[in-house]
Scaffold this motif. Structure first.
Motif, PDB file in Angstrom:
ATOM      1  N   LEU A  42       0.792  -1.241   0.102  1.00  0.00           N
ATOM      2  CA  LEU A  42       0.022   0.036  -0.047  1.00  0.00           C
ATOM      3  C   LEU A  42       0.879   1.299  -0.005  1.00  0.00           C
ATOM      4  CD1 LEU A  42      -2.789   1.101   0.331  1.00  0.00           C
ATOM      5  CD2 LEU A  42      -2.671   0.944   2.597  1.00  0.00           C
ATOM      6  N   LEU A  43       2.001   1.315   0.834  1.00  0.00           N
ATOM      7  CA  LEU A  43       2.892   2.402   0.825  1.00  0.00           C
ATOM      8  C   LEU A  43       3.614   2.625  -0.481  1.00  0.00           C
ATOM      9  CD1 LEU A  43       4.645   2.063   4.301  1.00  0.00           C
ATOM     10  CD2 LEU A  43       3.112   4.014   3.588  1.00  0.00           C
ATOM     11  N   TYR A  44       3.986   1.389  -1.081  1.00  0.00           N
ATOM     12  CA  TYR A  44       4.590   1.590  -2.328  1.00  0.00           C
ATOM     13  C   TYR A  44       3.761   1.967  -3.511  1.00  0.00           C
ATOM     14  CZ  TYR A  44       6.706  -0.171  -6.809  1.00  0.00           C
ATOM     15  OH  TYR A  44       7.305  -0.243  -8.060  1.00  0.00           O
ATOM     16  N   ILE A  45       2.326   1.567  -3.385  1.00  0.00           N
ATOM     17  CA  ILE A  45       1.402   2.165  -4.616  1.00  0.00           C
ATOM     18  C   ILE A  45       1.280   3.553  -4.346  1.00  0.00           C
ATOM     19  CG2 ILE A  45      -0.863   1.822  -5.106  1.00  0.00           C
ATOM     20  CD1 ILE A  45      -0.693  -0.920  -4.956  1.00  0.00           C
ATOM     21  N   ASN A  46       0.805   4.084  -3.080  1.00  0.00           N
ATOM     22  CA  ASN A  46       0.863   5.524  -2.751  1.00  0.00           C
ATOM     23  C   ASN A  46       2.154   6.413  -3.178  1.00  0.00           C
ATOM     24  OD1 ASN A  46      -1.927   5.244  -1.981  1.00  0.00           O
ATOM     25  ND2 ASN A  46      -1.359   4.855   0.337  1.00  0.00           N
ATOM     26  N   PHE A  47       3.444   5.740  -2.914  1.00  0.00           N
ATOM     27  CA  PHE A  47       4.419   6.593  -3.296  1.00  0.00           C
ATOM     28  C   PHE A  47       4.498   6.856  -4.617  1.00  0.00           C
ATOM     29  CE2 PHE A  47       8.947   6.728  -4.254  1.00  0.00           C
ATOM     30  CZ  PHE A  47       9.604   7.557  -3.671  1.00  0.00           C
ATOM     31  N   ILE A  48       4.371   5.758  -5.584  1.00  0.00           N
ATOM     32  CA  ILE A  48       4.401   5.828  -6.970  1.00  0.00           C
ATOM     33  C   ILE A  48       3.342   6.894  -7.516  1.00  0.00           C
ATOM     34  CG2 ILE A  48       4.233   4.700  -9.212  1.00  0.00           C
ATOM     35  CD1 ILE A  48       6.794   4.092  -7.699  1.00  0.00           C
ATOM     36  N   ALA A  49       2.226   6.537  -6.831  1.00  0.00           N
ATOM     37  CA  ALA A  49       1.169   7.661  -7.407  1.00  0.00           C
ATOM     38  C   ALA A  49       1.363   8.889  -6.957  1.00  0.00           C
ATOM     39  CB  ALA A  49      -0.261   7.101  -6.535  1.00  0.00           C
ATOM     40  N   GLY A  50       2.104   9.242  -5.962  1.00  0.00           N
ATOM     41  CA  GLY A  50       2.342  10.685  -5.350  1.00  0.00           C
ATOM     42  C   GLY A  50       3.511  11.133  -6.456  1.00  0.00           C
ATOM     43  N   LEU A  51       4.380  10.222  -6.561  1.00  0.00           N
ATOM     44  CA  LEU A  51       5.435  10.710  -7.651  1.00  0.00           C
ATOM     45  C   LEU A  51       4.721  10.987  -8.946  1.00  0.00           C
ATOM     46  CD1 LEU A  51       8.452   8.232  -7.124  1.00  0.00           C
ATOM     47  CD2 LEU A  51       8.380  10.567  -6.933  1.00  0.00           C
ATOM     48  N   GLY A  52       4.034  10.210  -9.392  1.00  0.00           N
ATOM     49  CA  GLY A  52       3.149  10.551 -10.742  1.00  0.00           C
ATOM     50  C   GLY A  52       2.606  11.885 -10.841  1.00  0.00           C
ATOM     51  N   ARG A  53       1.786  12.189  -9.580  1.00  0.00           N
ATOM     52  CA  ARG A  53       1.363  13.373  -9.453  1.00  0.00           C
ATOM     53  C   ARG A  53       1.959  14.651  -9.358  1.00  0.00           C
ATOM     54  NH1 ARG A  53      -1.492  10.566  -5.157  1.00  0.00           N
ATOM     55  NH2 ARG A  53      -3.465   9.552  -6.251  1.00  0.00           N
ATOM     56  N   GLY A  54       3.232  14.600  -8.598  1.00  0.00           N
ATOM     57  CA  GLY A  54       4.116  15.659  -8.597  1.00  0.00           C
ATOM     58  C   GLY A  54       4.885  15.940 -10.032  1.00  0.00           C
ATOM     59  N   VAL A  55       4.983  14.945 -10.687  1.00  0.00           N
ATOM     60  CA  VAL A  55       5.456  15.157 -11.912  1.00  0.00           C
ATOM     61  C   VAL A  55       4.421  15.765 -13.064  1.00  0.00           C
ATOM     62  CG1 VAL A  55       6.314  13.962 -14.266  1.00  0.00           C
ATOM     63  CG2 VAL A  55       7.260  13.321 -12.066  1.00  0.00           C
ATOM     64  N   GLY A  56       3.209  15.360 -12.850  1.00  0.00           N
ATOM     65  CA  GLY A  56       2.182  15.973 -13.514  1.00  0.00           C
ATOM     66  C   GLY A  56       1.898  17.522 -13.133  1.00  0.00           C
ATOM     67  N   ILE A  57       2.101  17.743 -11.991  1.00  0.00           N
ATOM     68  CA  ILE A  57       2.081  19.094 -11.503  1.00  0.00           C
ATOM     69  C   ILE A  57       3.090  19.851 -11.854  1.00  0.00           C
ATOM     70  CG2 ILE A  57       1.984  20.597  -9.506  1.00  0.00           C
ATOM     71  CD1 ILE A  57       0.334  18.379  -8.062  1.00  0.00           C
ATOM     72  N   ALA A  58       4.244  19.445 -11.942  1.00  0.00           N
ATOM     73  CA  ALA A  58       5.394  20.192 -12.254  1.00  0.00           C
ATOM     74  C   ALA A  58       5.455  20.474 -13.931  1.00  0.00           C
ATOM     75  CB  ALA A  58       6.905  19.543 -12.211  1.00  0.00           C
ATOM     76  N   VAL A  59       4.979  19.317 -14.665  1.00  0.00           N
ATOM     77  CA  VAL A  59       5.015  19.738 -16.108  1.00  0.00           C
ATOM     78  C   VAL A  59       3.803  20.475 -16.506  1.00  0.00           C
ATOM     79  CG1 VAL A  59       4.304  18.215 -18.039  1.00  0.00           C
ATOM     80  CG2 VAL A  59       6.016  17.249 -16.725  1.00  0.00           C
ATOM     81  N   GLY A  60       2.681  20.502 -15.756  1.00  0.00           N
ATOM     82  CA  GLY A  60       1.390  21.379 -16.090  1.00  0.00           C
ATOM     83  C   GLY A  60       2.028  22.838 -15.677  1.00  0.00           C
ATOM     84  N   PHE A  61       2.346  23.019 -14.798  1.00  0.00           N
ATOM     85  CA  PHE A  61       2.802  24.354 -14.244  1.00  0.00           C
ATOM     86  C   PHE A  61       3.773  24.986 -15.355  1.00  0.00           C
ATOM     87  CE2 PHE A  61       5.247  27.567 -11.584  1.00  0.00           C
ATOM     88  CZ  PHE A  61       4.158  28.545 -11.347  1.00  0.00           C
ATOM     89  N   THR A  62       4.774  23.970 -15.662  1.00  0.00           N
ATOM     90  CA  THR A  62       5.789  24.389 -16.636  1.00  0.00           C
ATOM     91  C   THR A  62       5.194  24.803 -17.891  1.00  0.00           C
ATOM     92  OG1 THR A  62       7.430  23.176 -15.591  1.00  0.00           O
ATOM     93  CG2 THR A  62       7.647  23.736 -17.770  1.00  0.00           C
ATOM     94  N   ILE A  63       4.145  24.058 -18.347  1.00  0.00           N
ATOM     95  CA  ILE A  63       3.541  24.395 -19.722  1.00  0.00           C
ATOM     96  C   ILE A  63       2.795  25.749 -19.609  1.00  0.00           C
ATOM     97  CG2 ILE A  63       1.777  23.664 -21.278  1.00  0.00           C
ATOM     98  CD1 ILE A  63       2.852  20.845 -20.748  1.00  0.00           C
ATOM     99  N   LEU A  64       1.923  25.692 -18.299  1.00  0.00           N
ATOM    100  CA  LEU A  64       1.120  26.965 -18.104  1.00  0.00           C
ATOM    101  C   LEU A  64       1.727  28.111 -17.898  1.00  0.00           C
ATOM    102  CD1 LEU A  64      -1.794  27.852 -17.500  1.00  0.00           C
ATOM    103  CD2 LEU A  64      -1.317  27.423 -15.136  1.00  0.00           C
ATOM    104  N   GLY A  65       2.948  27.938 -17.231  1.00  0.00           N
ATOM    105  CA  GLY A  65       3.894  29.368 -17.140  1.00  0.00           C
ATOM    106  C   GLY A  65       4.482  29.786 -18.366  1.00  0.00           C
ATOM    107  N   ALA A  66       4.870  28.767 -19.333  1.00  0.00           N
ATOM    108  CA  ALA A  66       5.370  29.076 -20.744  1.00  0.00           C
ATOM    109  C   ALA A  66       4.309  29.925 -21.530  1.00  0.00           C
ATOM    110  CB  ALA A  66       6.050  27.899 -21.130  1.00  0.00           C
ATOM    111  N   ILE A  67       3.085  29.139 -21.434  1.00  0.00           N
ATOM    112  CA  ILE A  67       2.026  29.934 -22.321  1.00  0.00           C
ATOM    113  C   ILE A  67       1.679  31.382 -21.586  1.00  0.00           C
ATOM    114  CG2 ILE A  67      -0.524  29.686 -22.595  1.00  0.00           C
ATOM    115  CD1 ILE A  67      -0.193  26.950 -22.615  1.00  0.00           C
ATOM    116  N   ILE A  68       1.590  31.679 -20.295  1.00  0.00           N
ATOM    117  CA  ILE A  68       1.405  32.824 -19.784  1.00  0.00           C
ATOM    118  C   ILE A  68       2.738  33.786 -20.151  1.00  0.00           C
ATOM    119  CG2 ILE A  68       1.616  34.317 -17.818  1.00  0.00           C
ATOM    120  CD1 ILE A  68      -0.148  31.797 -16.405  1.00  0.00           C
ATOM    121  N   LEU A  69       3.958  33.457 -20.154  1.00  0.00           N
ATOM    122  CA  LEU A  69       4.970  34.140 -20.536  1.00  0.00           C
ATOM    123  C   LEU A  69       4.896  34.478 -21.942  1.00  0.00           C
ATOM    124  CD1 LEU A  69       8.005  32.612 -18.426  1.00  0.00           C
ATOM    125  CD2 LEU A  69       6.928  34.828 -18.216  1.00  0.00           C
TER     126      LEU A  69
END
Length: 100
Positions: A42-69
């Motif tokens: 359960l910890l392993y699955i939640n850890f992998i899910a958290g990594l996926g969410r973190g990477v998704g947020i970082a990529v999404g914020f980067t794309i959004l920031g680039a569009i705004i700039l």
């Protein structure tokens, strides 16, 4: 009469139990309970899910920031008076803070 009502009651209960079993199977309750019995998995699955969410947020914020700039750059190139004045105020505030 009493046997008839009891048989109807039993039949109704059997239908409800069967319906409940089908709903529990759809919810994958057995898999969930099995997962709860293995806390490291359960910890392993939640850890992998958290990594996926973190990477998704970082990529999404980067794309959004680039569009705004990109749009801000085009607005500055249009040389609109109110945007130029706003940017000048920001630059002036930054210079005052650096000078202090």
């Amino acid at each position: 009469m009493e046997d008839d009502s009891q048989s109807r009651l039993l039949k109704s209960l059997q239908e409800r139990i069967a319906d409940l079993a089908v709903k529990m199977e759809k919810m994958k309750m057995a898999e969930y309970v099995q997962l709860l019995n293995h806390p490291w998995r359960l910890l392993y699955i939640n850890f992998i899910a958290g990594l996926g969410r973190g990477v998704g947020i970082a990529v999404g914020f980067t794309i959004l920031g680039a569009i705004i700039l990109y749009f801000l750059k085009h607005l500055v190139l249009l040389n609109l008076p109110w945007i130029g004045g706003f940017i000048a105020e920001i630059v002036q505030m930054v210079q005052l803070k650096i000078g202090s």
